[in-house]
Design a protein around this motif. Sequence first.
Motif, PDB file in Angstrom:
ATOM      1  N   ALA A   1       0.902  -1.700  -0.085  1.00  0.00           N
ATOM      2  CA  ALA A   1      -0.153   0.280   0.010  1.00  0.00           C
ATOM      3  C   ALA A   1       1.298   1.469   0.082  1.00  0.00           C
ATOM      4  O   ALA A   1       0.658   2.715  -0.591  1.00  0.00           O
ATOM      5  CB  ALA A   1      -1.087  -0.094   1.343  1.00  0.00           C
ATOM      6  N   LEU A   2       2.264   1.406   1.141  1.00  0.00           N
ATOM      7  CA  LEU A   2       2.785   2.561   0.532  1.00  0.00           C
ATOM      8  C   LEU A   2       3.983   2.780  -0.786  1.00  0.00           C
ATOM      9  O   LEU A   2       3.561   3.620  -0.808  1.00  0.00           O
ATOM     10  CB  LEU A   2       3.483   2.200   1.712  1.00  0.00           C
ATOM     11  CG  LEU A   2       3.172   2.155   3.616  1.00  0.00           C
ATOM     12  CD1 LEU A   2       4.567   2.132   4.463  1.00  0.00           C
ATOM     13  CD2 LEU A   2       2.618   3.567   3.853  1.00  0.00           C
TER      14      LEU A   2
ATOM     15  N   ARG B   1       1.104   4.011  -2.652  1.00  0.00           N
ATOM     16  CA  ARG B   1       0.818   5.229  -1.966  1.00  0.00           C
ATOM     17  C   ARG B   1       2.111   6.425  -2.968  1.00  0.00           C
ATOM     18  O   ARG B   1       2.023   6.887  -3.188  1.00  0.00           O
ATOM     19  CB  ARG B   1       0.570   5.289  -0.964  1.00  0.00           C
ATOM     20  CG  ARG B   1       0.844   6.847  -0.240  1.00  0.00           C
ATOM     21  CD  ARG B   1       0.324   6.862   0.877  1.00  0.00           C
ATOM     22  NE  ARG B   1      -1.034   6.833   1.632  1.00  0.00           N
ATOM     23  CZ  ARG B   1      -0.957   6.131   2.897  1.00  0.00           C
ATOM     24  NH1 ARG B   1       0.166   6.655   3.710  1.00  0.00           N
ATOM     25  NH2 ARG B   1      -1.670   5.737   3.235  1.00  0.00           N
TER      26      ARG B   1
ATOM     27  N   ARG C   1       1.868   6.533  -6.616  1.00  0.00           N
ATOM     28  CA  ARG C   1       0.672   7.925  -6.595  1.00  0.00           C
ATOM     29  C   ARG C   1       1.902   9.066  -6.150  1.00  0.00           C
ATOM     30  O   ARG C   1       1.333  10.009  -7.166  1.00  0.00           O
ATOM     31  CB  ARG C   1      -0.136   7.545  -6.153  1.00  0.00           C
ATOM     32  CG  ARG C   1      -1.094   6.712  -6.757  1.00  0.00           C
ATOM     33  CD  ARG C   1      -2.473   6.535  -5.663  1.00  0.00           C
ATOM     34  NE  ARG C   1      -2.530   6.290  -4.505  1.00  0.00           N
ATOM     35  CZ  ARG C   1      -3.229   5.057  -4.211  1.00  0.00           C
ATOM     36  NH1 ARG C   1      -2.622   3.948  -4.250  1.00  0.00           N
ATOM     37  NH2 ARG C   1      -2.860   5.309  -2.630  1.00  0.00           N
ATOM     38  N   ALA C   2       2.300   9.520  -5.359  1.00  0.00           N
ATOM     39  CA  ALA C   2       2.422  10.660  -4.831  1.00  0.00           C
ATOM     40  C   ALA C   2       3.604  10.883  -5.439  1.00  0.00           C
ATOM     41  O   ALA C   2       4.015  12.197  -5.865  1.00  0.00           O
ATOM     42  CB  ALA C   2       3.420  10.668  -3.175  1.00  0.00           C
TER      43      ALA C   2
ATOM     44  N   ARG D   1      -2.346  16.544   0.779  1.00  0.00           N
ATOM     45  CA  ARG D   1      -2.778  15.560   0.956  1.00  0.00           C
ATOM     46  C   ARG D   1      -1.662  14.465  -0.072  1.00  0.00           C
ATOM     47  O   ARG D   1      -1.149  13.699   1.141  1.00  0.00           O
ATOM     48  CB  ARG D   1      -4.115  15.130  -0.093  1.00  0.00           C
ATOM     49  CG  ARG D   1      -4.213  13.720   0.389  1.00  0.00           C
ATOM     50  CD  ARG D   1      -5.763  13.322  -1.139  1.00  0.00           C
ATOM     51  NE  ARG D   1      -6.772  13.877  -0.317  1.00  0.00           N
ATOM     52  CZ  ARG D   1      -7.226  13.215   0.475  1.00  0.00           C
ATOM     53  NH1 ARG D   1      -7.434  12.253   1.285  1.00  0.00           N
ATOM     54  NH2 ARG D   1      -8.674  13.949   0.680  1.00  0.00           N
ATOM     55  N   GLU D   2      -1.323  14.944  -1.323  1.00  0.00           N
ATOM     56  CA  GLU D   2       0.252  14.009  -1.216  1.00  0.00           C
ATOM     57  C   GLU D   2       1.528  14.336  -0.665  1.00  0.00           C
ATOM     58  O   GLU D   2       1.737  13.312  -0.537  1.00  0.00           O
ATOM     59  CB  GLU D   2       0.357  14.911  -2.558  1.00  0.00           C
ATOM     60  CG  GLU D   2      -0.172  13.737  -4.092  1.00  0.00           C
ATOM     61  CD  GLU D   2      -0.785  12.745  -4.077  1.00  0.00           C
ATOM     62  OE1 GLU D   2      -0.072  12.314  -3.345  1.00  0.00           O
ATOM     63  OE2 GLU D   2      -1.968  12.176  -4.345  1.00  0.00           O
TER      64      GLU D   2
ATOM     65  N   GLU E   1       0.597  12.328   2.641  1.00  0.00           N
ATOM     66  CA  GLU E   1       0.380  10.718   2.248  1.00  0.00           C
ATOM     67  C   GLU E   1       1.394  10.336   2.293  1.00  0.00           C
ATOM     68  O   GLU E   1       2.185   9.018   2.354  1.00  0.00           O
ATOM     69  CB  GLU E   1      -0.025  10.238   1.650  1.00  0.00           C
ATOM     70  CG  GLU E   1      -2.441  10.714   2.121  1.00  0.00           C
ATOM     71  CD  GLU E   1      -3.059  10.462   1.159  1.00  0.00           C
ATOM     72  OE1 GLU E   1      -3.076   9.729   0.014  1.00  0.00           O
ATOM     73  OE2 GLU E   1      -4.389   9.618   1.353  1.00  0.00           O
ATOM     74  N   SER E   2       2.663  11.024   1.377  1.00  0.00           N
ATOM     75  CA  SER E   2       4.041  10.631   0.504  1.00  0.00           C
ATOM     76  C   SER E   2       4.636  10.355   2.332  1.00  0.00           C
ATOM     77  O   SER E   2       5.860   9.269   2.103  1.00  0.00           O
ATOM     78  CB  SER E   2       4.877  12.044   0.450  1.00  0.00           C
ATOM     79  OG  SER E   2       4.536  12.736   1.022  1.00  0.00           O
TER      80      SER E   2
ATOM     81  N   THR F   1      -1.472  11.051   7.266  1.00  0.00           N
ATOM     82  CA  THR F   1      -3.268  10.424   6.930  1.00  0.00           C
ATOM     83  C   THR F   1      -4.091  11.833   6.912  1.00  0.00           C
ATOM     84  O   THR F   1      -3.290  13.085   7.738  1.00  0.00           O
ATOM     85  CB  THR F   1      -3.965  10.003   7.886  1.00  0.00           C
ATOM     86  OG1 THR F   1      -4.317  10.919   9.571  1.00  0.00           O
ATOM     87  CG2 THR F   1      -4.153   8.257   8.340  1.00  0.00           C
TER      88      THR F   1
END
Length: 466
Positions: free
Chosen positions: A245-246, A249, A252-253, A433-434, A437-438, A442
């Motif tokens: 998941a990380l 993420r 995506r980040a 958000r990015e 979350e990077s 949260t």
Amino acid sequence: MRLGGIFDRWNNQSLARQFLIAGGLVSLAAALLVGAYVTRLIEATVTRNSAASTALYVDSIIAPLLPDMKTSRTLDDVTTRALDETFGQGALGGKVISFRLWRLDGTVLYATDKGMVGKRLAPDEDLRTAFSGQMVARFGPPDDPESEIEKAADKPLLEIYNPILQPWSGEVVAVSEFYEIADDFQQSLHQAQFRSWLAVAGVTLAFFLLLSAIVFRGSRIIDSQRQTLTQRVTELSDLLSQNRALHARAQRASRRATALNESYLRRLGADLHDGPAQLVAYAALRVDSRLLTDPATPPTAREKEVSTIKARLDEAMNEIRSICSGLVLPQIETAELPDVLRRAVDAHRQRAGLDVVLSMSNSVQPLSPSAKICIYRFVQEALNNGFRHGGGIAQGVRQTFENGNVVIEVADRGPGFDPDSVRPEGLGLAGLRERIESLGGTFGIFTSPNGTTVRMSLNVQEMEQA
């Protein structure tokens, strides 16, 4: 299917239970085999020793009564009467129930059963073995056809075939067959067999219990290690899922950061083009105007034109400084979290001219520079958005620690907005958000007509490990 079900049930049993069942059956079978073998050896040995002592005793009594069996084909009346008295009323009368004296050709020279005297029978295996010079002893009911009297006695008997040797040559000249009443022998044999069974059972049980203790201890260790291994596998699976998941993420980040960086560059280019560049271009055009190049221009007009150019250049410099102040952070890498929050709030107060309520917890936790920058940008962007879209009504910043997480909330009393209406390519909330979350944190937005709250959370321990 039935065998498969049996195998499945067997495999589902613990190692200790499998050992108890299989080991118990094997130990029981081994105890029965060893016990039977040992008791047979004991019976054979005890029978032979008892028969040997009895044969020696009988031989010592009857040997002096017998003539030279090498030359005598029959027994005279004197020898016969002496044997009758010996086996009837003498020392052997209470021990020997019957007696026969066999010649080499199978003729019965003497027998306590007078009907057998003089008969010639085919020698059986035991008789032939005795004629070969070996004593034969058997315990149990007789099975010879001529042993009707012994069978009718209904007593435990010890059957003995004893070879009679010629003293000077050692040659077998006859065989004595007699049946000894073996009440005492039977009792002794049963006691010896019982003790042997008891010893075999005790030794087998002791070994089985010792092995069971070892197996049970090993089974407990294996079960404990299996539980620990299962727990570790579960933890590793969870960590693997979290890492996936990380990783997703982070990917995506990274992609979003690339897009945001391009957007920031475009905005920066637009700001420089629409602001300072236009002012500098205007100043450059004014420098080439006729008011400055014409010598006939009055000094007052010339000074006014120069003042105008200087004002535009000053305005361009101010806009450049404003843009730079938004790009460059104050020195927050070495500052503590309360100082970072105060600087972000004070900077907003100066820009907006409005008061912002700041609430912080008393405890202080060490944070990495990336976490401090993230918090500063979060507060800065959230306050700017609240001022721009919510009018800056009753803005406040609240910082707490919850379960090892540092939590920052920026709230206002504005009219709120629809989070779904925010464009994905927008720089503000999407960038926040990015960024959060990077770092494994949260990000959340809670909005209503009564106000909006933007919330972020970072795990302090994870940040320290990172």
